[in-house]
Design a protein around this motif. Structure first.
Motif, mmCIF file in Angstrom:
data_model
loop_
_atom_site.group_PDB
_atom_site.id
_atom_site.type_symbol
_atom_site.label_atom_id
_atom_site.label_comp_id
_atom_site.label_asym_id
_atom_site.label_seq_id
_atom_site.Cartn_x
_atom_site.Cartn_y
_atom_site.Cartn_z
ATOM 1 N N ARG A 228 0.854 -1.181 0.000
ATOM 2 C CA ARG A 228 0.000 0.000 0.000
ATOM 3 C C ARG A 228 0.891 1.233 0.000
ATOM 4 N N GLN A 229 0.566 2.165 -0.872
ATOM 5 C CA GLN A 229 1.331 3.401 -0.973
ATOM 6 C C GLN A 229 0.946 4.339 0.167
ATOM 7 N N ALA A 230 1.937 4.917 0.804
ATOM 8 C CA ALA A 230 1.697 5.867 1.893
ATOM 9 C C ALA A 230 1.713 7.273 1.322
ATOM 10 N N ARG A 231 0.545 7.877 1.215
ATOM 11 C CA ARG A 231 0.438 9.227 0.672
ATOM 12 C C ARG A 231 0.709 10.257 1.769
ATOM 13 N N LEU B 135 0.155 18.298 7.974
ATOM 14 C CA LEU B 135 -0.335 18.461 9.340
ATOM 15 C C LEU B 135 -0.597 19.941 9.631
ATOM 16 N N GLU B 136 -1.242 20.206 10.754
ATOM 17 C CA GLU B 136 -1.595 21.589 11.125
ATOM 18 C C GLU B 136 -0.384 22.506 11.185
ATOM 19 N N ASP B 137 0.765 21.958 11.549
ATOM 20 C CA ASP B 137 1.973 22.783 11.648
ATOM 21 C C ASP B 137 2.668 22.990 10.303
ATOM 22 N N LYS C 63 3.601 14.187 6.722
ATOM 23 C CA LYS C 63 3.816 12.874 7.306
ATOM 24 C C LYS C 63 3.047 11.883 6.449
ATOM 25 N N ASP C 64 3.487 10.631 6.458
ATOM 26 C CA ASP C 64 2.707 9.596 5.772
ATOM 27 C C ASP C 64 2.616 8.368 6.677
ATOM 28 N N MET C 65 1.738 7.456 6.318
ATOM 29 C CA MET C 65 1.490 6.294 7.168
ATOM 30 C C MET C 65 2.717 5.394 7.299
ATOM 31 N N VAL D 295 4.681 6.748 10.118
ATOM 32 C CA VAL D 295 4.000 6.485 11.378
ATOM 33 C C VAL D 295 4.206 5.025 11.786
ATOM 34 N N VAL D 296 3.945 4.106 10.864
ATOM 35 C CA VAL D 296 4.050 2.682 11.184
ATOM 36 C C VAL D 296 5.493 2.301 11.523
ATOM 37 N N GLU D 297 6.443 2.849 10.795
ATOM 38 C CA GLU D 297 7.849 2.536 11.076
ATOM 39 C C GLU D 297 8.281 3.009 12.468
ATOM 40 N N SER D 298 7.592 4.012 12.999
ATOM 41 C CA SER D 298 7.948 4.530 14.321
ATOM 42 C C SER D 298 7.343 3.700 15.452
#
Length: 143
Positions: A12-15, A19-21, A25-27, A30-33
């Motif tokens: 699945r491609q992480a698009r 963010l508000e700031d 970021k992409d999924m 996030v998942v790798e963290s």
């Protein structure tokens, strides 16, 4: 394989999202963290949440055409017009239009891989067929 693993494995491609700031970021980031335990906790939490289709406008005539195409080409794996998440099959019914359209584009370009049996059927779909399927899924069965 769950959805989060599909990012790690490249299915699945992480698009990126802004963010508000103003940062992106992409999924995959996030998942790798996350630790394996955290990924499991997130997956269990979201799996327990009730599915609520997104309310959005759709073309009812095209959705009915999409239902006929789905019945011939997709229904064996994507049960009840894509409204049942079973095994590795994604929920299609009621997803956001832009998300589904992006997924179709990724399938078309090869950026997102698909199972061989899906690819065989997907490659027989015309652009008009895909547009009709999109309307079916966006309709969440309300056509």
């Amino acid at each position: 394989m769950d959805l989060l693993d599909s990012y790690l494995l490249g299915f699945r491609q992480a698009r990126p999202v802004t963010l508000e700031d103003g940062s992106e970021k992409d999924m995959l980031e996030v998942v790798e963290s996350l630790s394996e335990e955290a990924i499991e906790s997130v997956a269990v939490y979201y799996a327990a949440q009730p599915w609520r289709p997104h309310e959005q406008a759709f073309d009812a005539e095209q959705a009915r055409r999409g239902a006929r195409i789905h019945a011939r080409k997709c229904a064996k794996c994507h049960l009840k017009e894509g409204s049942v998440a079973e095994a590795d099959h994604a929920l299609l019914s009621g997803q956001w239009r832009d998300y589904l359209a992006a997924e179709f584009r990724d399938f078309d370009s090869g950026a997102r891989r698909m199972a061989d049996k899906m690819k065989e059927k997907y490659e027989t779909l015309s652009a008009a067929d895909k547009a009709a399927l999109l309307e079916l899924y966006v309709s969440a069965g309300r056509y």
